[in-house]
Structures are given as C-alpha cells and as structure tokens.
Enzyme design. Sequence first.
Site, short mmCIF file in Angstrom:
data_model
loop_
_atom_site.label_atom_id
_atom_site.label_comp_id
_atom_site.label_asym_id
_atom_site.label_seq_id
_atom_site.Cartn_x
_atom_site.Cartn_y
_atom_site.Cartn_z
N ASP A 43 0.83 -0.26 1.17
CA ASP A 43 -0.78 0.42 0.87
C ASP A 43 -1.21 0.54 -0.49
OD1 ASP A 43 -2.96 1.81 1.78
OD2 ASP A 43 -1.82 3.71 2.62
N GLY A 44 -2.29 0.57 -0.29
CA GLY A 44 -3.05 1.02 -1.40
C GLY A 44 -3.83 -0.41 -2.56
N GLY A 47 -6.45 -1.82 -0.97
CA GLY A 47 -8.59 -1.72 -0.78
C GLY A 47 -8.95 -0.36 -2.48
N HIS A 64 -6.20 -7.49 -1.58
CA HIS A 64 -5.30 -7.72 -0.35
C HIS A 64 -4.88 -9.63 -0.88
CE1 HIS A 64 -7.01 -4.89 2.32
NE2 HIS A 64 -7.56 -5.40 2.30
N SER A 124 -1.44 -3.19 10.67
CA SER A 124 -1.00 -2.03 12.13
C SER A 124 -2.19 -2.47 13.92
CB SER A 124 -0.83 -1.40 11.80
OG SER A 124 -2.57 -0.80 11.69
N ARG A 160 -10.84 -1.69 11.45
CA ARG A 160 -11.47 -2.07 10.37
C ARG A 160 -13.03 -3.25 10.22
NH1 ARG A 160 -7.65 -2.44 4.90
NH2 ARG A 160 -5.84 0.30 6.00
N LEU A 190 17.63 -14.70 3.85
CA LEU A 190 16.91 -13.07 3.74
C LEU A 190 16.76 -13.81 5.51
CD1 LEU A 190 15.69 -10.94 3.72
CD2 LEU A 190 14.19 -12.32 2.05
N ARG A 194 6.90 3.27 1.06
CA ARG A 194 5.37 3.41 0.53
C ARG A 194 4.95 3.43 -0.11
NH1 ARG A 194 1.52 5.42 5.78
NH2 ARG A 194 -0.38 4.65 4.84
N ARG A 222 3.65 9.50 4.48
CA ARG A 222 3.33 9.15 6.02
C ARG A 222 4.00 8.47 7.23
NH1 ARG A 222 -2.04 9.88 5.26
NH2 ARG A 222 -3.69 7.81 4.75
N GLU A 240 16.28 6.08 4.68
CA GLU A 240 15.83 6.88 3.46
C GLU A 240 14.59 6.70 3.26
OE1 GLU A 240 17.46 9.51 2.10
OE2 GLU A 240 19.08 8.61 3.38
C1 FPP Z 1 -2.80 -1.45 3.15
O1 FPP Z 1 -3.86 -1.40 2.44
C2 FPP Z 1 -2.72 -3.08 2.75
C3 FPP Z 1 -3.24 -3.91 4.35
C4 FPP Z 1 -3.76 -3.17 5.48
C5 FPP Z 1 -2.90 -5.43 4.62
C6 FPP Z 1 -1.67 -6.06 3.70
C7 FPP Z 1 -1.73 -7.01 3.75
C8 FPP Z 1 -1.73 -7.68 2.21
C9 FPP Z 1 -0.74 -7.61 0.69
C10 FPP Z 1 -2.14 -8.87 2.17
C11 FPP Z 1 -1.14 -10.44 2.90
C12 FPP Z 1 -0.43 -10.36 3.02
C13 FPP Z 1 1.02 -10.94 3.62
C14 FPP Z 1 2.19 -11.08 4.38
C15 FPP Z 1 0.66 -12.85 2.81
P1 FPP Z 1 -5.51 -0.30 2.11
O2 FPP Z 1 -6.11 -1.81 2.22
O3 FPP Z 1 -4.99 -0.20 3.66
O4 FPP Z 1 -4.89 0.09 1.05
P2 FPP Z 1 -6.12 1.91 0.73
O5 FPP Z 1 -6.00 2.48 1.09
O6 FPP Z 1 -6.40 1.98 -0.81
O7 FPP Z 1 -8.26 1.15 1.55
#
Ligand code: FPP
Length: 246
Positions: free
Chosen positions: A21-22, A24, A38, A66, A72, A132, A189, A195, A208
């Site tokens: 997460d994070g 954005g 991303h 998800s 989005r 893995l 997370r 959450r 954990e």
């Molecule tokens: C959450 O951050 C991240 C996502 C919804 C997408 C995760 C995708 C990647 C890490 C890149 C590609 C993945 C692979 C497997 C190559 P957010 O957009 O919700 O961030 P924010 O909460 O700060 O807006």
Amino acid sequence: MSLIDQIDSTKLPEHIAIIMDGNGRWAKKRGMLRNLGHKSGAKTVKQVVEACAEINVKYLTLYAFSTENWNRPKIEVELLMKLLISSLKKELETLQKNNIKLTTIGNLELLPKTVYNELTDVIEKTKNNTRLTLSLALSYGSREELIKTIKEISLKVKNNLISPENIDKSVINNHLYTRDLPDVDLLIRTSGEQRISNFLLWQIAYAELYFTEVLWPDFTKENLFEAILNYQNRERRFGKTSEQIN
Ligand code: FPP
C-alpha cells in the site's frame, strides 16, 4: 551485524503475505501521477521477491489487485494491467533463473484476455520451480473466495459427494484459491494503514501482523528483514499458554 545476518534461519516465516500500500501517496508527495507510484512499486516487488528467495522463505503472496480495485478510475486500472503484463514479460527470465514458481489467487476470469494469457504462460513455464512460490492476488477478495467455497461445498453436499458432518478445516482449505499454500505466518502492510482490506481472512487466523509507515515504493530488503526480525521476537502461542510453548 547486518540485519540479514541477525535472522534465525530455523525460525523463518514459511509464508509471508504483503498488502502493498502507498503507491498513490508516494507519487502525490513527489507531484507525480499515481501511475508512476505503481511503476516504482513494481521495482519494490522485484526487490522483495529476491530477498525472500535469498533467505529461503518458501511462500510469498502479494496483494496486487483487489476485487474492490476494479472501482478505481478506468485509466488507472488499464495502466495497472499494462504494468502487470510488462512486469511479467520482463521478469520471466529472472523467475526461471532463481527457480521461482508463479501462481495466482483470485478471479482471473475478470482480467483482460491479454493479462490472462501472459499470466497463464508464465505460470505454465515456471510450474516446476521449487525455491519460492510467488502468488499474486489478482482480482482477489477474501469474502468472494469464501462465497465461492461455500457454493462449491454446498453443491457437493447436494450431490451427495460430501456429508455436512464431514466438513472440517481441511475441506474448506481444499476449496480456497490458496489450497496449495500453507497458512500465512506473517502479514505485512505498508503505508501506515492498519486494516486487512478483505485479504486472506481465513488464512491469517494465526498470522502475526506487522504494520509499517513506509510507503510501498520506499520499502527495501532491509525493511523486510526488520519485519522478519520483529516476527522472530514474538511468541506464537496458537491459543496455548507460554509454559506449554516453552
Ligand atoms: C496500493 O497502493 C497498490 C495497488 C492497488 C497496486 C499494487 C501494484 C503494484 C505494487 C505494482 C505492480 C505489481 C506487480 C505484481 C508487478 P495505492 O494505489 O492504494 O496507494 P495509496 O493508498 O497511497 O493511494
């Protein structure tokens, strides 16, 4: 002593799951478009996969998209799908070289055909790798997974293939997307949110939980090792007393 050297290889989490997460917020802080967050997050994925292989973690599951992420803006969803395809194309060789098997959990039928085809190609090519198992949660939602499971088991009951009194944990496990994965030991997370967001609700029963303020694009191998060291300092009692464990 470096962090990696402090890790007790006899007490490794067998299965690590991460809510990445994070992205954005990372981009916004820099005045960049979310998409660049991303992109940078995809680089972190590579680092973390490498780190897990390096220290012999056996299973890594990443929450990449998800069921709720379909809501989005269309452009962000499209760019995430493109990023997924380009990452898969780019990393196939690394997966092979490092003996890493790619799998997925989630409703893949909802993914664009191009993503689906690329994924199934990499899954097929890496299926015999053993070092893995990297599972990407894509179009994944834990409640949907549980509904699917209940429907499948109900149908089997209806057709007399299973009797209700025989439904136990292993029957449920065998109907989940994660049927080939062990329970999660450590759930991480990033970005300060605390959450679970509909991720692996059944599978984290005794995991954990580790929350860090670090935004996913800034998360490093060292941050992962810190999380593992923190995990290794906890007492996992699984409902027993401390005396029973020691
Ligand atoms: C959450 O951050 C991240 C996502 C919804 C997408 C995760 C995708 C990647 C890490 C890149 C590609 C993945 C692979 C497997 C190559 P957010 O957009 O919700 O961030 P924010 O909460 O700060 O807006």
